[in-house]
Scaffold this active site. Structure first.
Site, PDB file in Angstrom:
ATOM      1  N   SER A   1       0.868  -1.183   0.000  1.00  0.00           N
ATOM      2  CA  SER A   1       0.000   0.000   0.000  1.00  0.00           C
ATOM      3  C   SER A   1       0.901   1.227   0.000  1.00  0.00           C
ATOM      4  O   SER A   1       2.053   1.162   0.467  1.00  0.00           O
ATOM      5  CB  SER A   1      -0.853   0.016   1.270  1.00  0.00           C
ATOM      6  OG  SER A   1      -1.404   1.300   1.490  1.00  0.00           O
TER       7      SER A   1
ATOM      8  N   TYR B   1      -0.848  -0.669  10.425  1.00  0.00           N
ATOM      9  CA  TYR B   1      -1.029  -1.010   9.006  1.00  0.00           C
ATOM     10  C   TYR B   1       0.177  -0.521   8.198  1.00  0.00           C
ATOM     11  O   TYR B   1       0.735  -1.269   7.387  1.00  0.00           O
ATOM     12  CB  TYR B   1      -2.324  -0.363   8.507  1.00  0.00           C
ATOM     13  CG  TYR B   1      -2.653  -0.623   7.056  1.00  0.00           C
ATOM     14  CD1 TYR B   1      -2.958  -1.909   6.599  1.00  0.00           C
ATOM     15  CD2 TYR B   1      -2.700   0.417   6.116  1.00  0.00           C
ATOM     16  CE1 TYR B   1      -3.292  -2.145   5.260  1.00  0.00           C
ATOM     17  CE2 TYR B   1      -3.035   0.193   4.796  1.00  0.00           C
ATOM     18  CZ  TYR B   1      -3.330  -1.093   4.363  1.00  0.00           C
ATOM     19  OH  TYR B   1      -3.664  -1.322   3.045  1.00  0.00           O
TER      20      TYR B   1
HETATM   21  N1  LIG Z   1      -8.798  -0.920  -1.102  1.00  0.00           N
HETATM   22  C1  LIG Z   1      -7.835  -0.020  -1.040  1.00  0.00           C
HETATM   23  O1  LIG Z   1      -8.057   1.203  -1.175  1.00  0.00           O
HETATM   24  C2  LIG Z   1      -6.409  -0.453  -0.840  1.00  0.00           C
HETATM   25  C3  LIG Z   1      -5.393   0.508  -0.887  1.00  0.00           C
HETATM   26  C4  LIG Z   1      -4.078   0.129  -0.706  1.00  0.00           C
HETATM   27  C5  LIG Z   1      -3.760  -1.206  -0.503  1.00  0.00           C
HETATM   28  N2  LIG Z   1      -4.761  -2.135  -0.465  1.00  0.00           N
HETATM   29  C6  LIG Z   1      -4.369  -3.524  -0.229  1.00  0.00           C
HETATM   30  O2  LIG Z   1      -4.875  -4.314  -1.288  1.00  0.00           O
HETATM   31  C7  LIG Z   1      -5.206  -5.621  -0.794  1.00  0.00           C
HETATM   32  C8  LIG Z   1      -6.665  -5.933  -1.127  1.00  0.00           C
HETATM   33  O3  LIG Z   1      -7.476  -4.929  -0.563  1.00  0.00           O
HETATM   34  P1  LIG Z   1      -9.066  -4.930  -0.730  1.00  0.00           P
HETATM   35  O4  LIG Z   1      -9.514  -3.569  -0.360  1.00  0.00           O
HETATM   36  O5  LIG Z   1      -9.450  -5.532  -2.031  1.00  0.00           O
HETATM   37  O6  LIG Z   1      -9.451  -5.938   0.480  1.00  0.00           O
HETATM   38  P2  LIG Z   1     -10.835  -6.629   0.859  1.00  0.00           P
HETATM   39  O7  LIG Z   1     -11.980  -6.064   0.076  1.00  0.00           O
HETATM   40  O8  LIG Z   1     -10.928  -6.582   2.344  1.00  0.00           O
HETATM   41  O9  LIG Z   1     -10.628  -8.155   0.407  1.00  0.00           O
HETATM   42  C9  LIG Z   1      -9.687  -8.944   1.054  1.00  0.00           C
HETATM   43  C10 LIG Z   1      -9.741 -10.368   0.516  1.00  0.00           C
HETATM   44  O10 LIG Z   1      -8.863 -11.177   1.325  1.00  0.00           O
HETATM   45  C11 LIG Z   1      -9.605 -12.227   1.982  1.00  0.00           C
HETATM   46  N3  LIG Z   1      -8.964 -12.413   3.292  1.00  0.00           N
HETATM   47  C12 LIG Z   1      -8.815 -11.492   4.286  1.00  0.00           C
HETATM   48  N4  LIG Z   1      -8.145 -12.027   5.318  1.00  0.00           N
HETATM   49  C13 LIG Z   1      -7.873 -13.314   4.985  1.00  0.00           C
HETATM   50  C14 LIG Z   1      -7.189 -14.385   5.619  1.00  0.00           C
HETATM   51  N5  LIG Z   1      -6.666 -14.249   6.843  1.00  0.00           N
HETATM   52  N6  LIG Z   1      -7.080 -15.565   4.969  1.00  0.00           N
HETATM   53  C15 LIG Z   1      -7.610 -15.741   3.747  1.00  0.00           C
HETATM   54  N7  LIG Z   1      -8.263 -14.755   3.070  1.00  0.00           N
HETATM   55  C16 LIG Z   1      -8.385 -13.555   3.684  1.00  0.00           C
HETATM   56  C17 LIG Z   1     -11.040 -11.703   2.009  1.00  0.00           C
HETATM   57  O11 LIG Z   1     -12.005 -12.750   2.088  1.00  0.00           O
HETATM   58  P3  LIG Z   1     -12.522 -13.328   3.529  1.00  0.00           P
HETATM   59  O12 LIG Z   1     -12.825 -12.136   4.369  1.00  0.00           O
HETATM   60  O13 LIG Z   1     -13.698 -14.168   3.177  1.00  0.00           O
HETATM   61  O14 LIG Z   1     -11.385 -14.130   4.069  1.00  0.00           O
HETATM   62  C18 LIG Z   1     -11.109 -11.021   0.638  1.00  0.00           C
HETATM   63  O15 LIG Z   1     -11.261 -11.972  -0.391  1.00  0.00           O
HETATM   64  C19 LIG Z   1      -4.907  -5.576   0.708  1.00  0.00           C
HETATM   65  O16 LIG Z   1      -3.618  -6.074   0.950  1.00  0.00           O
HETATM   66  C20 LIG Z   1      -4.967  -4.102   1.033  1.00  0.00           C
HETATM   67  O17 LIG Z   1      -4.209  -3.781   2.184  1.00  0.00           O
HETATM   68  C21 LIG Z   1      -6.071  -1.795  -0.621  1.00  0.00           C
END
Ligand SMILES: NC(=O)c1ccc[n+]([C@@H]2O[C@H](COP(=O)([O-])OP(=O)(O)OC[C@H]3O[C@@H](n4cnc5c(N)ncnc54)[C@H](OP(=O)(O)O)[C@@H]3O)[C@@H](O)[C@H]2O)c1
Length: 257
Positions: free
Chosen positions: A144, A157
């Site tokens: 991130s 984080y």
């Molecule tokens: N969205 C943003 O603006 C943003 C910005 C910068 C970086 N990121 C990074 O990008 C990545 C994805 O973000 P996102 O916003 O798409 O996240 P999200 O919507 O929360 O989705 C996370 C995914 O990971 C799974 N997951 C979470 N914990 C898990 C675990 N312990 N074991 C197995 N599966 C797990 C969730 O499914 P379950 O809950 O069913 O397990 C879901 O499929 C993350 O690393 C986040 O930090 C996101």
């Protein structure tokens, strides 16, 4: 640009929502064999059945596993390689920026955030390395911009995401020339059900002000824009790129290196 990814075997952690789901769809669209894991069984079943309408069923395997539990990854990766063979592309996508604004979050809180954002990736690479194709394979971490700069994100984080970049850089130097290792640092990515949608619902004016004043592109990014970067970095179009952290943030970060 021909990415030439057809028939590559890909493993994506956290592939049922947002960025991870876009990555899964991106690789399926390129004709890859894609395995993904997440914890919520109902969502896994729903996403798998939706994906099978659009992509080849034989190219997809969705499994339930918690990536913070190493033994659950061992059993998933075994199943994946039994079905698809060794893994060419390993994508560690799991993470969650939800925490508290305290300068130094309490120990339990810090540990939970660390396990979700760092241990999940460490476990995946520790287990996944045993199943990687020995030559020309690739590992990619989703970090991130909170791991690149102190932009005001929760401290725990930011620390965990920064550690992921350090893990990626060290592995890149030590696993070259056979395995490339890179990172992507997304900025603010919006999708229905995502963390930014929740923030917009809570205080739309504040979020709009943040986006207009801190992001030169003056908008959110999309999961597909992150997936495109993942596909490129994982492909043979990027064979001289290892140890990099690609920032995809609409220009938000301000440091010069
Ligand atoms: N969205 C943003 O603006 C943003 C910005 C910068 C970086 N990121 C990074 O990008 C990545 C994805 O973000 P996102 O916003 O798409 O996240 P999200 O919507 O929360 O989705 C996370 C995914 O990971 C799974 N997951 C979470 N914990 C898990 C675990 N312990 N074991 C197995 N599966 C797990 C969730 O499914 P379950 O809950 O069913 O397990 C879901 O499929 C993350 O690393 C986040 O930090 C996101």
């Amino acid at each position: 640009m021909n990415l030439n990814l057809k028939d590559k075997t890909v493993f994506v952690s956290g592939g049922t929502k947002g960025i991870g789901l876009a990555i899964v769809k991106g690789f399926l669209g390129e004709g890859c064999k894609v395995a993904c894991i997440a914890r919520n069984e109902d969502l896994i079943a729903r996403i798998a059945s939706e994906l099978k309408q659009e992509y080849l069923e034989e190219n997809l395997l969705c499994l339930k596993a918690d990536a913070t539990q190493e033994e659950e990854l061992v059993s998933s990766l075994k199943k994946v390689t039994e079905r698809f063979g060794t893994i060419d592309i390993l994508v560690s996508n799991i993470g969650n920026g939800k925490s508290v604004p305290d300068p130094l979050p309490a120990k339990d809180q810090f540990r939970t955030v660390w396990e979700t954002n760092f241990t999940s990736a460490e476990n995946l690479v520790r287990v996944g390395m045993n199943y990687l194709t020995p030559k020309d394979s690739s590992i990619l971490f989703i970090s991130s911009i909170a791991g690149v700069e102190a932009i005001g994100a929760p401290t725990d984080y930011s620390v965990a995401k920064s550690a992921l970049i350090a893990l990626s850089k060290n592995l890149a130097r030590k696993l070259a020339p056979n395995i490339r290792v890179n990172c992507i640092a997304p900025g603010n990515i919006f999708f229905p059900g995502g963390s930014w949608e929740e923030k917009v619902k809570q205080d739309p004016d504040r979020v709009n002000l943040i986006i207009q004043t801190t992001v030169p592109m003056k908008r959110f990014g999309t999961p597909e824009e992150i997936a495109d970067a993942v596909l490129f970095l994982s492909s043979e179009r990027a064979t001289f790129i290892t140890g990099s952290c690609l920032i995809v943030d609409g220009g938000q970060t301000v440091s010069l290196h």
